[in-house]
Design a protein around this motif. Sequence first.
Motif, PDB file in Angstrom:
ATOM      1  N   THR A   1       4.942  -2.296   6.747  1.00 58.91           N
ATOM      2  CA  THR A   1       4.102  -1.966   5.596  1.00 58.91           C
ATOM      3  C   THR A   1       2.897  -2.904   5.553  1.00 58.91           C
ATOM      4  O   THR A   1       2.695  -3.725   6.457  1.00 58.91           O
ATOM      5  CB  THR A   1       4.879  -2.117   4.271  1.00 58.91           C
ATOM      6  N   SER A   2       2.130  -2.853   4.477  1.00 66.25           N
ATOM      7  CA  SER A   2       0.966  -3.730   4.352  1.00 66.25           C
ATOM      8  C   SER A   2       1.386  -5.185   4.164  1.00 66.25           C
ATOM      9  O   SER A   2       0.558  -6.088   4.260  1.00 66.25           O
ATOM     10  CB  SER A   2       0.084  -3.274   3.184  1.00 66.25           C
TER      11      SER A   2
ATOM     12  N   GLU B   1       0.842  -1.192   0.000  1.00 64.89           N
ATOM     13  CA  GLU B   1       0.000   0.000   0.000  1.00 64.89           C
ATOM     14  C   GLU B   1       0.885   1.253   0.000  1.00 64.89           C
ATOM     15  O   GLU B   1       1.807   1.382   0.813  1.00 64.89           O
ATOM     16  CB  GLU B   1      -0.909   0.022   1.246  1.00 64.89           C
ATOM     17  N   THR B   2       0.593   2.154  -0.939  1.00 65.41           N
ATOM     18  CA  THR B   2       1.311   3.432  -0.973  1.00 65.41           C
ATOM     19  C   THR B   2       0.282   4.546  -1.123  1.00 65.41           C
ATOM     20  O   THR B   2      -0.794   4.334  -1.697  1.00 65.41           O
ATOM     21  CB  THR B   2       2.306   3.522  -2.154  1.00 65.41           C
ATOM     22  N   GLU B   3       0.627   5.692  -0.582  1.00 65.10           N
ATOM     23  CA  GLU B   3      -0.243   6.864  -0.711  1.00 65.10           C
ATOM     24  C   GLU B   3       0.676   8.074  -0.546  1.00 65.10           C
ATOM     25  O   GLU B   3       0.890   8.545   0.554  1.00 65.10           O
ATOM     26  CB  GLU B   3      -1.328   6.827   0.369  1.00 65.10           C
TER      27      GLU B   3
ATOM     28  N   ARG C   1       0.562   5.582   9.211  1.00 61.99           N
ATOM     29  CA  ARG C   1      -0.857   5.657   9.516  1.00 61.99           C
ATOM     30  C   ARG C   1      -1.014   5.377  11.007  1.00 61.99           C
ATOM     31  O   ARG C   1      -0.584   4.355  11.498  1.00 61.99           O
ATOM     32  CB  ARG C   1      -1.662   4.654   8.703  1.00 61.99           C
TER      33      ARG C   1
END
Lengths: 111, 406
Positions: B268-269, B255-257, B283
């Motif tokens: 990370t995810s 997941e990247t944003e 997050r």
Amino acid sequence: MSNGIRVAALEDIPEGEGIVIDKSVTGTADDIALLRDTDGSVWALDDTCTHEDASLAEGWVEDGYVECPLHASRFCLKSGEVQNLPATRSTCPHRVEVRDGEVYLFPNETP
Amino acid sequence: MDADISRVVVVGGGIAGVSTVAALRAGGFDGDLTLVDTGEFPYDRPPLSKEYLAGRRDLKQIALRTPQWYDQQDVRLVNLTAVTALRPAEGAVELAGGRLLPADRVVLATGGGAARPPIPGSDGERVHVLREAEDADRLRTVLVPGARLLVVGAGLIGAEVASTAVDLGCEVVLADPVNPPLAAAVGIDLAAWLHGQHAARGIAVVPAGVESFEPTAAGIAARFSSGHEPRVFDAAVLGVGMVPQTALAVAAGLETERGIVVDTCQVTSNPAVLAVGDSARTRRDGLLLPRTEHWEAAQQDAARAAATLLGRPAPPATAPWFWTDRHGRHVEAVGRMAEADQVVIRGSFDDPAFSVFGLRAGLVVAAAAVDDPTAVRAARRMIDRRVRIDPARLEDPSVNLRALLR
């Protein structure tokens, strides 16, 4: 073994701070920072940070370490060992004795 | 430590990556530890806009660690090599050339690239950015006495480059539509004071953005927004931020944003992959936080990632801190000035050193200082220890700040 150089009165150095002893007095390559820890003990290190041109005597002294005033590298008061970046090299410690409220410095002697 | 973690590969040799391997070893990790980097050896980036750019230090002098350190710490440094893919399902990363490097856990410390906004003509050879040593090498060749330099963006990098260029005898124009920059970081008054230093050093400050570049016979013409006259320069530098390097993460399905999304443990995810430093974005409680693109924040990420891999609780977070050196002044800031509801000035803006403290509901939440790092170091401890301080004593320069902490 000499009796050391009398460089300051203990009361001249507030706890948590430092003063500079000029190399013309110490006979060393660098000035020496006389640093008083928060427990009242006194330590001596080469004054110039090994990273850039900053005086460790102007640093923050606390719990056995001095934090450079410029980029916050910390050095062990006792061993001179560098604790964190950006400095990568340790600095040189010198032996100190406190007798009758006077601080004596033994340049280039290991604490 | 988690017994099945015996091989860790860290991707990227900036401050985040190097700090991660250091923190792992300092924490007692005795497994196989590899650091992969595209450069010859990991170096420190802050000097790239200052001493290194000015030619006062060479690359070896800004190395993050001595060559011996990697041997002493039993860290395998795979230099001059790119990681081309993550293969978490296979427990490996793939290197350029196809070689697979086994990894039970991967830590991405891929950092950022210099942002290149789509300004027409900005792909010309006279338009520079500054992120890597090679960028600084290229820029330095044009910073000769009398050279006309345009610096686009007056944030930390832009301001430092402008300062270095003036030191080297260049004629500098600094353009930024935000006036003053850094207000959120240091407060509006100090931000205005800092921005004012540029004009005092002979830099022409243009309160505008650049709309286009066009090559001319002897240079490059910049057209500004808001009707400012176009000007011709020998070179321009874009200092307008960074873009996180997320390509490996995206290709691996993470997941990247606008950053590689991590939890508060830097995971990370994909639980086998962690991320730290400029490329990571945390997050917390379901909320994506802004990236913290600072040197010390990268080290705190590294300490948290190492704690996660070692199965230990994360070290306590400390107030965010950064410094900038420009125009012969040392500037530091700590905490979050934007959260302050009361500002206390210690000393005078007319006579540095001075410092500014931000308080909220009677507690210090931020501080910034010019040539007074002790004030910021004190403030940092006040923030972290939640010490209640009387504002009247804070603003009295005769009061020892160390004493206020006792």
